[in-house]
Design a protein around this motif. Structure first.
Motif, PDB file in Angstrom:
ATOM      1  N   LEU A  50       9.787   4.852   5.109  1.00 32.98           N
ATOM      2  CA  LEU A  50       9.409   3.589   5.543  1.00 32.98           C
ATOM      3  C   LEU A  50      10.037   2.722   4.537  1.00 32.98           C
ATOM      4  O   LEU A  50      10.646   1.323   4.801  1.00 32.98           O
ATOM      5  CB  LEU A  50       8.057   3.452   5.430  1.00 32.98           C
ATOM      6  CG  LEU A  50       7.326   2.107   5.864  1.00 32.98           C
ATOM      7  CD1 LEU A  50       7.761   1.428   7.061  1.00 32.98           C
ATOM      8  CD2 LEU A  50       5.814   2.132   5.371  1.00 32.98           C
ATOM      9  N   LEU A  51       9.894   2.980   3.184  1.00 34.55           N
ATOM     10  CA  LEU A  51      10.326   1.998   2.110  1.00 34.55           C
ATOM     11  C   LEU A  51      12.043   2.004   2.067  1.00 34.55           C
ATOM     12  O   LEU A  51      12.473   0.896   1.984  1.00 34.55           O
ATOM     13  CB  LEU A  51      10.032   2.484   0.627  1.00 34.55           C
ATOM     14  CG  LEU A  51       8.354   2.493   0.609  1.00 34.55           C
ATOM     15  CD1 LEU A  51       7.926   3.120  -0.720  1.00 34.55           C
ATOM     16  CD2 LEU A  51       7.981   1.049   0.890  1.00 34.55           C
TER      17      LEU A  51
ATOM     18  N   ARG B 291      12.449  -0.436   5.485  1.00 29.60           N
ATOM     19  CA  ARG B 291      11.942  -1.819   5.393  1.00 29.60           C
ATOM     20  C   ARG B 291      12.241  -2.397   4.224  1.00 29.60           C
ATOM     21  O   ARG B 291      12.083  -3.583   3.726  1.00 29.60           O
ATOM     22  CB  ARG B 291      10.557  -1.795   5.844  1.00 29.60           C
ATOM     23  CG  ARG B 291      10.243  -1.284   7.245  1.00 29.60           C
ATOM     24  CD  ARG B 291      10.985  -2.124   8.215  1.00 29.60           C
ATOM     25  NE  ARG B 291      10.468  -3.550   8.332  1.00 29.60           N
ATOM     26  CZ  ARG B 291      11.053  -4.626   8.800  1.00 29.60           C
ATOM     27  NH1 ARG B 291      12.081  -4.288   9.420  1.00 29.60           N
ATOM     28  NH2 ARG B 291      10.461  -5.959   8.760  1.00 29.60           N
ATOM     29  N   GLY B 292      12.427  -1.666   2.925  1.00 29.28           N
ATOM     30  CA  GLY B 292      12.421  -2.346   1.652  1.00 29.28           C
ATOM     31  C   GLY B 292      11.051  -2.505   1.096  1.00 29.28           C
ATOM     32  O   GLY B 292      10.216  -2.113   1.728  1.00 29.28           O
ATOM     33  N   ALA B 293      10.934  -3.215   0.037  1.00 25.20           N
ATOM     34  CA  ALA B 293       9.819  -3.366  -0.693  1.00 25.20           C
ATOM     35  C   ALA B 293       8.726  -4.427  -0.296  1.00 25.20           C
ATOM     36  O   ALA B 293       7.578  -4.491  -0.442  1.00 25.20           O
ATOM     37  CB  ALA B 293       9.770  -3.617  -2.216  1.00 25.20           C
TER      38      ALA B 293
ATOM     39  N   ILE C 292       0.863  -1.265   0.117  1.00 23.45           N
ATOM     40  CA  ILE C 292      -0.012  -0.071   0.025  1.00 23.45           C
ATOM     41  C   ILE C 292       0.791   1.178  -0.065  1.00 23.45           C
ATOM     42  O   ILE C 292       0.572   2.350  -0.697  1.00 23.45           O
ATOM     43  CB  ILE C 292      -0.993   0.107   1.194  1.00 23.45           C
ATOM     44  CG1 ILE C 292      -1.900  -0.898   0.871  1.00 23.45           C
ATOM     45  CG2 ILE C 292      -1.559   1.232   1.353  1.00 23.45           C
ATOM     46  CD1 ILE C 292      -2.868  -1.499   2.260  1.00 23.45           C
ATOM     47  N   ALA C 293       1.955   1.210   0.828  1.00 25.75           N
ATOM     48  CA  ALA C 293       2.818   2.198   0.773  1.00 25.75           C
ATOM     49  C   ALA C 293       3.587   2.523  -0.595  1.00 25.75           C
ATOM     50  O   ALA C 293       3.564   3.653  -1.165  1.00 25.75           O
ATOM     51  CB  ALA C 293       3.905   2.057   2.065  1.00 25.75           C
ATOM     52  N   ARG C 294       3.787   1.402  -1.103  1.00 19.95           N
ATOM     53  CA  ARG C 294       4.550   1.318  -2.527  1.00 19.95           C
ATOM     54  C   ARG C 294       3.426   2.330  -3.354  1.00 19.95           C
ATOM     55  O   ARG C 294       3.754   2.919  -4.420  1.00 19.95           O
ATOM     56  CB  ARG C 294       5.142   0.272  -2.980  1.00 19.95           C
ATOM     57  CG  ARG C 294       6.037   0.053  -2.321  1.00 19.95           C
ATOM     58  CD  ARG C 294       6.587  -1.650  -2.551  1.00 19.95           C
ATOM     59  NE  ARG C 294       6.427  -2.193  -3.958  1.00 19.95           N
ATOM     60  CZ  ARG C 294       6.268  -3.583  -3.998  1.00 19.95           C
ATOM     61  NH1 ARG C 294       6.066  -4.540  -3.079  1.00 19.95           N
ATOM     62  NH2 ARG C 294       6.090  -3.927  -5.208  1.00 19.95           N
ATOM     63  N   PHE C 295       2.361   1.744  -3.582  1.00 24.51           N
ATOM     64  CA  PHE C 295       1.222   2.369  -4.382  1.00 24.51           C
ATOM     65  C   PHE C 295       0.889   3.656  -3.882  1.00 24.51           C
ATOM     66  O   PHE C 295       1.028   4.483  -5.201  1.00 24.51           O
ATOM     67  CB  PHE C 295       0.092   1.411  -4.383  1.00 24.51           C
ATOM     68  CG  PHE C 295      -0.987   2.009  -5.179  1.00 24.51           C
ATOM     69  CD1 PHE C 295      -1.105   1.714  -6.736  1.00 24.51           C
ATOM     70  CD2 PHE C 295      -2.001   2.739  -4.536  1.00 24.51           C
ATOM     71  CE1 PHE C 295      -2.124   2.259  -7.299  1.00 24.51           C
ATOM     72  CE2 PHE C 295      -3.130   3.241  -5.302  1.00 24.51           C
ATOM     73  CZ  PHE C 295      -3.127   2.998  -6.778  1.00 24.51           C
ATOM     74  N   ALA C 296       1.041   4.200  -2.973  1.00 28.23           N
ATOM     75  CA  ALA C 296       0.355   5.397  -2.573  1.00 28.23           C
ATOM     76  C   ALA C 296       1.530   6.402  -3.010  1.00 28.23           C
ATOM     77  O   ALA C 296       1.298   7.502  -3.837  1.00 28.23           O
ATOM     78  CB  ALA C 296       0.344   5.681  -1.081  1.00 28.23           C
ATOM     79  N   ILE C 297       2.830   6.138  -2.771  1.00 27.79           N
ATOM     80  CA  ILE C 297       3.807   7.183  -3.162  1.00 27.79           C
ATOM     81  C   ILE C 297       4.175   7.155  -4.592  1.00 27.79           C
ATOM     82  O   ILE C 297       4.278   8.173  -4.945  1.00 27.79           O
ATOM     83  CB  ILE C 297       5.141   7.023  -2.285  1.00 27.79           C
ATOM     84  CG1 ILE C 297       6.061   8.111  -2.615  1.00 27.79           C
ATOM     85  CG2 ILE C 297       5.830   5.710  -2.964  1.00 27.79           C
ATOM     86  CD1 ILE C 297       5.699   9.235  -1.758  1.00 27.79           C
ATOM     87  N   ALA C 298       4.012   6.039  -5.072  1.00 26.87           N
ATOM     88  CA  ALA C 298       4.042   5.887  -6.741  1.00 26.87           C
ATOM     89  C   ALA C 298       2.941   6.801  -7.412  1.00 26.87           C
ATOM     90  O   ALA C 298       3.290   7.352  -8.383  1.00 26.87           O
ATOM     91  CB  ALA C 298       4.317   4.338  -7.275  1.00 26.87           C
TER      92      ALA C 298
ATOM     93  N   LEU D  17       7.196  11.918   2.638  1.00 26.50           N
ATOM     94  CA  LEU D  17       8.667  11.650   3.159  1.00 26.50           C
ATOM     95  C   LEU D  17       8.449  10.557   4.204  1.00 26.50           C
ATOM     96  O   LEU D  17       9.547   9.438   4.160  1.00 26.50           O
ATOM     97  CB  LEU D  17       9.382  13.029   4.046  1.00 26.50           C
ATOM     98  CG  LEU D  17      10.831  12.812   4.198  1.00 26.50           C
ATOM     99  CD1 LEU D  17      11.492  12.449   3.045  1.00 26.50           C
ATOM    100  CD2 LEU D  17      11.141  14.204   5.012  1.00 26.50           C
ATOM    101  N   ALA D  18       7.613  10.466   4.898  1.00 30.10           N
ATOM    102  CA  ALA D  18       7.431   9.326   5.968  1.00 30.10           C
ATOM    103  C   ALA D  18       7.112   7.979   4.988  1.00 30.10           C
ATOM    104  O   ALA D  18       7.732   6.958   5.445  1.00 30.10           O
ATOM    105  CB  ALA D  18       6.033   9.425   6.839  1.00 30.10           C
TER     106      ALA D  18
END
Length: 153
Positions: A134-135, A138-140, A20-26, A129-130
């Protein structure tokens, strides 16, 4: 008062949080990059596709020349760098490929935007930035090319 045990939240899979974090920032940076070009557009959520050779909009260069006022970098180079980064880095993050590197790139862009372009937008930039941090930290996660490639070594 309703209390929810900490253990309930720890049952949320980290891989889901990271996806979800990856999708959100992307999504944020991809959508921004799409506003800077014409000739090509891809919005999988809205199911809109325009295939063609992408090129900078005239308004993009105007913004970099007159509104953004970035130090040290000529407006045309800054516009091209930002536009390419806003397309390439989100793709890497979505695929989970070189995720920490791509997140670092987006974090760096976020800091430039915060410091030189829109300093009053700190709540939004702190959120970006948060997520990037996080990414980077923790990585992907396991649903990523980074994870698959680390297992093949």
């Amino acid at each position: 008062m309703l209390q929810i045990s900490e253990s309930v939240f720890k049952k949320i899979p980290e891989s889901m949080i990271l996806c979800i974090a990856r999708f959100a920032i992307a999504a944020v940076f991809w959508k921004s990059g799409q506003t800077k070009i014409e000739g090509f557009s891809l919005d999988i959520i809205a199911m809109e596709v325009q295939l063609g050779w992408p090129h900078l909009k005239e308004t993009t260069l105007f913004l970099f020349e007159h509104e953004y006022n970035l130090p040290l970098i000529p407006p045309m180079i800054a516009a091209i760098m930002a536009t390419v980064a806003e397309h390439v880095l989100p793709i890497l993050i979505l695929m989970g490929f070189f995720t920490r590197f791509a997140a670092f790139g987006l974090a760096s862009m976020t800091l430039v935007i915060q410091l030189f372009v829109y300093p009053d937008a700190y709540p939004t930039h702190a959120t970006w930035l948060a997520i990037a941090l996080l990414l980077m930290y923790r990585g992907a996660g396991v649903v990523s090319l980074d994870h698959v490639l680390s297992k093949t070594k």
